[in-house]
Design a protein around this motif. Structure first.
Motif, mmCIF file in Angstrom:
data_model
loop_
_atom_site.group_PDB
_atom_site.id
_atom_site.type_symbol
_atom_site.label_atom_id
_atom_site.label_comp_id
_atom_site.label_asym_id
_atom_site.label_seq_id
_atom_site.Cartn_x
_atom_site.Cartn_y
_atom_site.Cartn_z
ATOM 1 N N ALA A 69 0.899 -1.224 -0.011
ATOM 2 C CA ALA A 69 -0.085 -0.067 -0.101
ATOM 3 C C ALA A 69 0.990 1.507 -0.014
ATOM 4 O O ALA A 69 0.430 2.147 -0.701
ATOM 5 C CB ALA A 69 -0.956 0.036 1.276
ATOM 6 N N ILE A 70 1.855 1.314 0.669
ATOM 7 C CA ILE A 70 2.796 2.553 0.872
ATOM 8 C C ILE A 70 3.629 2.509 -0.603
ATOM 9 O O ILE A 70 3.606 3.790 -1.217
ATOM 10 C CB ILE A 70 3.891 2.041 1.747
ATOM 11 N N ARG A 71 3.799 1.361 -1.218
ATOM 12 C CA ARG A 71 4.561 1.339 -2.734
ATOM 13 C C ARG A 71 3.545 2.209 -3.540
ATOM 14 O O ARG A 71 3.923 2.972 -4.550
ATOM 15 C CB ARG A 71 4.943 0.015 -2.878
ATOM 16 N N GLU A 72 2.129 1.472 -3.677
ATOM 17 C CA GLU A 72 1.277 1.924 -4.379
ATOM 18 C C GLU A 72 1.020 3.569 -4.276
ATOM 19 O O GLU A 72 0.815 4.351 -5.104
ATOM 20 C CB GLU A 72 -0.015 1.317 -4.387
ATOM 21 N N SER A 73 1.107 3.866 -2.883
ATOM 22 C CA SER A 73 0.683 5.545 -2.682
ATOM 23 C C SER A 73 1.889 6.290 -3.314
ATOM 24 O O SER A 73 1.781 7.245 -3.967
ATOM 25 C CB SER A 73 0.695 5.637 -1.452
ATOM 26 N N LEU A 74 3.309 5.894 -3.329
ATOM 27 C CA LEU A 74 4.315 6.571 -3.760
ATOM 28 C C LEU A 74 4.355 6.332 -5.185
ATOM 29 O O LEU A 74 4.579 7.455 -5.987
ATOM 30 C CB LEU A 74 5.516 6.053 -3.291
ATOM 31 N N ARG A 75 4.063 5.402 -5.852
ATOM 32 C CA ARG A 75 3.746 5.363 -7.308
ATOM 33 C C ARG A 75 2.836 6.412 -7.814
ATOM 34 O O ARG A 75 3.021 7.070 -8.789
ATOM 35 C CB ARG A 75 3.443 3.846 -7.864
#
Length: 80
Positions: A69-75
């Motif tokens: 979820a953090i990765r997706e938010s950053l992407r």
């Protein structure tokens, strides 16, 4: 007010002068002083956040879903 002398490669000095002009500063010295002040302020903010984190109590490891979820938010914010 104190003064320091700094030797910079020509390419770096050109970049700084260009940025100073684009940002409306009267000279490079004013621009560099402002940037140093901003860096100092940001460092204080980072230190305060680190202390807040330390004082918030024990941490718990993230699970795979939280990390994704953090990765997706950053992407979504920064592309990639």
């Amino acid at each position: 007010m104190s003064t320091i002398s700094v030797n910079l490669p020509d390419a770096v000095m050109s970049e700084i002068a260009e940025r100073a002009q684009k940002n409306g500063f009267s000279d490079v010295s004013e621009f560099v002083s402002q940037m140093i002040a901003k860096i100092s302020d940001r460092q204080k903010q980072v230190e305060a956040l680190a202390i807040e984190g330390i004082n918030s109590g024990p941490s718990e490891p993230w699970n795979g879903a939280e990390i994704e979820a953090i990765r997706e938010s950053l992407r979504s914010k920064h592309g990639s």
